[in-house]
Design a protein around this motif. Structure first.
Motif: not given
Length: 152
Positions: A71-72, A76-78, A101-106
């Motif tokens: 995550n940028p 929110k990275r944890n 919008y769609i977020y790609n966690p990869s």
């Protein structure tokens, strides 16, 4: 002549009206194209959202839940991937769910997106950058939880 024209108009218009899905037809749980995740599409405040509710490999090597480490936003990275709202702000228009919008966690990136039902159990999800022809389409399949909660 007028009745022939109206009859013709009805013959042409009725199939088009019947072909458009209901705005809420997208609601439910969908398996993504890789089969590695299930996304629950829900409606809130007139817009459609999607939350990741199941992952094939939900835990890392240490047995802990996988987190959104790309995550940028460092804060929110944890955050665990399970429960992550990865789709937001879709609006129903003319048989499609658009302007979302769609977020790609990869890769930690968010893309513009739209969705369209191919049939009741097949959903085409397209994420793109800038214009829709620069993107990727993923085909999702409806998951039937047969009365049990999808969160179990």
């Amino acid at each position: 002549m007028k009745s022939i024209f109206l009859s013709f108009l009805l013959l042409v218009a009725l199939p088009l009206l019947a072909a458009s899905p209901s705005p809420d037809a997208v609601l439910g749980v969908w398996k993504n194209g890789t089969g590695k995740g299930h996304i629950q599409v829900y409606k809130e405040g007139g817009k459609y959202y999607g939350k990741l509710i199941w992952l094939r490999d939900a835990k890392n090597e240490d047995g802990k839940p996988k987190v959104d480490h790309r995550n940028p936003n460092a804060a929110k990275r944890n955050q665990p991937l399970i429960g992550l709202v990865m789709m937001r702000d879709f609006k129903y228009k003319d048989g499609e769910w658009t302007d979302g919008y769609i977020y790609n966690p990869s890769d930690g990136k968010e893309y513009k997106a739209f969705m369209k039902l191919k049939d009741n159990n097949t959903l085409s999800v397209r994420g793109y950058v800038g214009i829709s022809w620069i993107g990727k389409t993923d085909t999702w399949t409806r998951v039937n939880y047969e009365g049990r909660s999808p969160l179990k």
